[in-house]
Design a protein around this motif. Structure first.
Motif, mmCIF file in Angstrom:
data_model
loop_
_atom_site.group_PDB
_atom_site.id
_atom_site.type_symbol
_atom_site.label_atom_id
_atom_site.label_comp_id
_atom_site.label_asym_id
_atom_site.label_seq_id
_atom_site.Cartn_x
_atom_site.Cartn_y
_atom_site.Cartn_z
ATOM 1 N N SER A 237 46.536 24.285 103.847
ATOM 2 C CA SER A 237 47.630 24.138 104.816
ATOM 3 C C SER A 237 48.868 23.530 104.173
ATOM 4 O O SER A 237 49.992 23.984 104.394
ATOM 5 C CB SER A 237 47.194 23.226 105.974
ATOM 6 O OG SER A 237 46.001 23.703 106.536
ATOM 7 N N ALA A 238 48.657 22.491 103.350
ATOM 8 C CA ALA A 238 49.804 21.810 102.751
ATOM 9 C C ALA A 238 50.468 22.671 101.675
ATOM 10 O O ALA A 238 51.684 22.616 101.497
ATOM 11 C CB ALA A 238 49.372 20.462 102.176
ATOM 12 N N ALA A 239 49.674 23.465 100.959
ATOM 13 C CA ALA A 239 50.281 24.372 99.979
ATOM 14 C C ALA A 239 51.230 25.326 100.695
ATOM 15 O O ALA A 239 52.342 25.596 100.227
ATOM 16 C CB ALA A 239 49.196 25.151 99.229
ATOM 17 N N VAL A 240 50.790 25.818 101.852
ATOM 18 C CA VAL A 240 51.621 26.747 102.623
ATOM 19 C C VAL A 240 52.856 26.033 103.173
ATOM 20 O O VAL A 240 53.987 26.511 103.010
ATOM 21 C CB VAL A 240 50.800 27.376 103.777
ATOM 22 C CG1 VAL A 240 51.712 28.143 104.726
ATOM 23 C CG2 VAL A 240 49.722 28.291 103.210
ATOM 24 N N SER A 241 52.657 24.868 103.802
ATOM 25 C CA SER A 241 53.804 24.228 104.467
ATOM 26 C C SER A 241 54.838 23.757 103.445
ATOM 27 O O SER A 241 56.040 23.859 103.656
ATOM 28 C CB SER A 241 53.351 23.077 105.368
ATOM 29 O OG SER A 241 52.817 22.009 104.621
ATOM 30 N N TRP A 242 54.371 23.231 102.286
ATOM 31 C CA TRP A 242 55.323 22.784 101.241
ATOM 32 C C TRP A 242 56.188 23.965 100.788
ATOM 33 O O TRP A 242 57.410 23.865 100.706
ATOM 34 C CB TRP A 242 54.558 22.185 100.064
ATOM 35 C CG TRP A 242 55.425 21.648 98.965
ATOM 36 C CD1 TRP A 242 56.385 22.319 98.251
ATOM 37 C CD2 TRP A 242 55.427 20.310 98.443
ATOM 38 N NE1 TRP A 242 56.970 21.492 97.330
ATOM 39 C CE2 TRP A 242 56.398 20.260 97.433
ATOM 40 C CE3 TRP A 242 54.682 19.163 98.746
ATOM 41 C CZ2 TRP A 242 56.647 19.089 96.702
ATOM 42 C CZ3 TRP A 242 54.937 18.010 98.012
ATOM 43 C CH2 TRP A 242 55.912 17.981 97.007
ATOM 44 N N VAL A 243 55.531 25.090 100.499
ATOM 45 C CA VAL A 243 56.271 26.243 99.978
ATOM 46 C C VAL A 243 57.265 26.769 101.019
ATOM 47 O O VAL A 243 58.403 27.105 100.682
ATOM 48 C CB VAL A 243 55.300 27.349 99.512
ATOM 49 C CG1 VAL A 243 56.045 28.653 99.280
ATOM 50 C CG2 VAL A 243 54.569 26.915 98.251
ATOM 51 N N VAL A 244 56.850 26.790 102.274
ATOM 52 C CA VAL A 244 57.756 27.270 103.319
ATOM 53 C C VAL A 244 58.974 26.349 103.435
ATOM 54 O O VAL A 244 60.118 26.811 103.473
ATOM 55 C CB VAL A 244 57.011 27.362 104.677
ATOM 56 C CG1 VAL A 244 58.004 27.580 105.819
ATOM 57 C CG2 VAL A 244 55.998 28.495 104.636
ATOM 58 N N VAL A 245 58.717 25.033 103.425
ATOM 59 C CA VAL A 245 59.824 24.091 103.565
ATOM 60 C C VAL A 245 60.782 24.195 102.379
ATOM 61 O O VAL A 245 61.999 24.222 102.538
ATOM 62 C CB VAL A 245 59.299 22.645 103.706
ATOM 63 C CG1 VAL A 245 60.443 21.653 103.591
ATOM 64 C CG2 VAL A 245 58.605 22.473 105.037
ATOM 65 N N GLU A 246 60.251 24.290 101.177
ATOM 66 C CA GLU A 246 61.151 24.345 100.028
ATOM 67 C C GLU A 246 61.888 25.682 99.965
ATOM 68 O O GLU A 246 62.996 25.763 99.457
ATOM 69 C CB GLU A 246 60.408 24.069 98.718
ATOM 70 C CG GLU A 246 59.589 25.232 98.214
ATOM 71 C CD GLU A 246 59.078 25.013 96.811
ATOM 72 O OE1 GLU A 246 59.471 24.033 96.168
ATOM 73 O OE2 GLU A 246 58.275 25.836 96.359
ATOM 74 N N TRP A 247 61.244 26.702 100.494
ATOM 75 C CA TRP A 247 61.903 28.011 100.552
ATOM 76 C C TRP A 247 63.189 27.887 101.358
ATOM 77 O O TRP A 247 64.243 28.366 100.968
ATOM 78 C CB TRP A 247 60.953 29.020 101.202
ATOM 79 C CG TRP A 247 61.180 30.448 100.816
ATOM 80 C CD1 TRP A 247 62.342 31.008 100.385
ATOM 81 C CD2 TRP A 247 60.187 31.484 100.831
ATOM 82 N NE1 TRP A 247 62.147 32.349 100.134
ATOM 83 C CE2 TRP A 247 60.838 32.665 100.398
ATOM 84 C CE3 TRP A 247 58.848 31.542 101.176
ATOM 85 C CZ2 TRP A 247 60.169 33.889 100.299
ATOM 86 C CZ3 TRP A 247 58.183 32.760 101.080
ATOM 87 C CH2 TRP A 247 58.832 33.912 100.647
ATOM 88 N N PHE A 248 63.097 27.190 102.504
ATOM 89 C CA PHE A 248 64.291 26.948 103.313
ATOM 90 C C PHE A 248 65.251 25.987 102.617
ATOM 91 O O PHE A 248 66.448 26.190 102.593
ATOM 92 C CB PHE A 248 63.907 26.374 104.686
ATOM 93 C CG PHE A 248 63.448 27.427 105.642
ATOM 94 C CD1 PHE A 248 64.356 28.330 106.190
ATOM 95 C CD2 PHE A 248 62.106 27.540 105.992
ATOM 96 C CE1 PHE A 248 63.933 29.323 107.076
ATOM 97 C CE2 PHE A 248 61.682 28.532 106.875
ATOM 98 C CZ PHE A 248 62.591 29.425 107.417
ATOM 99 N N HIS A 249 64.690 24.925 102.027
ATOM 100 C CA HIS A 249 65.519 23.850 101.483
ATOM 101 C C HIS A 249 66.225 24.259 100.192
ATOM 102 O O HIS A 249 67.409 24.015 100.009
ATOM 103 C CB HIS A 249 64.658 22.614 101.235
ATOM 104 C CG HIS A 249 65.401 21.468 100.621
ATOM 105 N ND1 HIS A 249 65.527 21.308 99.258
ATOM 106 C CD2 HIS A 249 66.084 20.438 101.173
ATOM 107 C CE1 HIS A 249 66.236 20.223 99.007
ATOM 108 N NE2 HIS A 249 66.592 19.675 100.147
ATOM 109 N N SER A 250 65.489 24.875 99.257
ATOM 110 C CA SER A 250 66.057 25.139 97.929
ATOM 111 C C SER A 250 66.202 26.619 97.615
ATOM 112 O O SER A 250 66.613 26.970 96.519
ATOM 113 C CB SER A 250 65.202 24.486 96.841
ATOM 114 O OG SER A 250 64.556 23.337 97.296
#
Lengths: 401, 112
Positions: A237-250
């Protein structure tokens, strides 16, 4: 005594042992190529140093006869009386419990090394680790798992959210405070030199974490199975949520983000593993990935140089996991209810344990770093830092020819 | 004789090598280099921190040829290495005073 439990914990101890070289690769890939060996050494050498400290005295201070809820006695000094008869865990040999716990005492000081990477003297790091296992790790371990005051208060920490992750992160923050920033911080690029190595390390950590969390049930039973399940779900779950958030952020999804997110999820579920449902683990992981991504951005705001984000991932993730245990704990899994199952008091107990862990570990670690700095110096000189610690501290170069 | 320092995109190395050997050029020296021209660099992001990477990886090919061959070499390199986007590279052309083959002791164009 139970043969299945014994066999299972033997394997788990080996799995947890494998996490430390995994961490060495995880950290090693993140530094510049001139510091990769020194960074690997910070973890790998603790398999030697911390093991000796543990079997000589650390184990006894952690699990010896309780003194006032604060520290264990000296009954098991040099493993005196630690043999094949059951000890703190009723169905496995005492020596097995001791060696399983030993692997935790090895990886915890190794986790700190992410904060002082690329600038600490090896000698200072070794002295610090010896002292830290004795005066920070052993008391923490006793308070939580050895029948000390946190256990008596009812704080839940299944596999080491406080003992392993918050304690190492608090020490990491102290290290960054005392050591100061790496030369050129903010001006030069500190770019990971080998991300495949880091991803391999994260994979080994994930693999070993099954022994870490499931093994913390100390038996081959339903609790171990549920801990295994929650551990995997939270990491995913955290691998998915981290990648999604950074996709938006960076702007892009990164491999380093996927690896960091998985580790963040593993950290977050560690205190909760045997106490929560699989779907709670999913939520803990999803939120864990997001708050840890926020955690790594903190150092850019406060300008401390926690080189490899020990505070951001282990500190924030461990604290979140401990609080989440107080929210989602369910009697059905670990025998204790949290906020969502009608026991809001558990969340308050969890909060107290988080605050006490940070305060105690930060202050004692700060004192240790300052004392060592005064006596022998913590930091390599400017030339050595420029040349890299591999050649200046170890007379070696990782990549030649 | 002229020495040509041909700086190209790394993935174009094989095509340029073939184009040059088709001209019967019998040897070359290849180096992996970094640098920047008008292409400048690119942005990299690690755990949310952005870094500007100025030096781009390139490949430098050095060949020494007879003056008469220079134009053909430039045409061949253009054909093989050109993408039309910024960053295709450059060729520096330098005069060469003499050449010596260590094995036979030959000098001048025979030694190329």
């Amino acid at each position: 005594m139970n043969a299945a439990d014994t066999a299972f914990i033997l394997v788990c101890a080996a799995l947890v042992m494998f996490m430390t070289p995994g961490l060495a690769l995880f950290y090693g890939g993140l530094v510049r190529s001139k510091n990769v060996l020194s960074t690997i050494m910070h973890s790998f050498m603790l398999l030697g140093v911390a093991t000796l400290v543990w079997v000589f005295a650390g184990y006894s201070l952690s699990f010896g006869t309780d003194h006032g809820g604060l520290i264990g006695g000296l009954d098991y000094l040099f493993l005196n009386g630690v043999g094949v008869e059951p000890g703190p865990a009723a169905t496995i040999p005492h020596a097995l419990f001791m060696i399983f716990q030993c692997m935790f005492a090895v990886i915890t000081p190794a986790l700190i090394s992410g904060a002082f990477a690329e600038r600490i003297k090896f000698s200072a790091m070794a002295v610090f680790s010896v002292l830290w296992v004795l005066v920070v790790y052993a008391p923490m371990c006793h308070w939580v798992w050895g029948g000390g005051w946190m256990a008596q208060m009812g704080a839940l920490d299944f596999a080491g959210g406080a003992v392993v992750h918050m304690s190492s992160a608090a020490a990491a923050l102290a290290a960054a405070t005392v050591l100061g920033r790496r030369r050129g911080y903010g001006k030069m690029a500190f770019v990971p030199h080998n991300l495949p190595m880091t991803v391999l390390g994260a994979g080994i950590l994930w693999f070993g974490w099954f022994g870490f969390n499931a093994g913390s049930a100390l038996a081959a039973n339903g609790s171990a199975v549920m801990a295994f399940v929650t551990t995997h779900i939270a990491a995913a779950s955290a691998a998915v949520s981290w990648v999604v958030v950074e996709w938006f952020h960076s702007g892009k999804p990164t491999t380093l983000g996927a690896a960091s997110g998985a580790v963040a999820g593993l950290v977050a579920i560690t205190p909760a593993a045997g106490f929560v449902s699989p779907m709670a683990a999913c939520v803990i992981g999803l939120i864990g990935g997001i708050v840890c991504f926020g955690g790594i951005l903190l150092k850019n705001v406060f300008k401390y140089d926690d080189a490899l984000d020990v505070v951001g991932i282990h500190g924030i993730g461990g604290s979140w996991g401990a609080l989440a245990t107080g929210i989602w704990a369910s009697e059905q899994y670990g025998g204790v209810n949290g906020l969502l199952h009608g026991a809001p008091g558990q969340l308050w107990i969890q909060f107290l344990s988080v605050a006490a862990t940070w305060l105690f570990c930060y202050l004692v670690s700060l004192f240790l770093f300052k004392a060592i700095d005064l006596v022998m110096g913590l930091r390599v000189d400017a030339d050595a830092e420029q040349a890299g610690l591999d050649v200046s501290e170890h007379n070696e170069t990782a990549y030649t020819g | 004789m002229k020495k040509l320092e041909i700086i190209i995109r790394p993935f174009k190395l094989d095509e340029v090598k073939m184009a040059l050997t088709d001209l019967d050029i019998k040897g070359m020296t290849v180096t992996e280099v970094k640098g920047f021209g008008r292409q400048r660099g690119h942005k990299e992001v690690y755990r949310g921190a952005e870094y500007q990477v100025d030096f781009m990886p390139k490949v430098k090919i050095e060949v020494v040829v007879d003056d008469a061959l220079v134009k053909q070499v430039l045409d061949a390199v253009t054909k093989a290495a050109r993408t039309g986007k910024v960053g295709d590279g450059k060729v520096f052309i330098l005069p060469v005073e003499d050449v010596y083959r260590i094995r036979t002791g030959e000098m001048g164009p025979d030694a190329i």
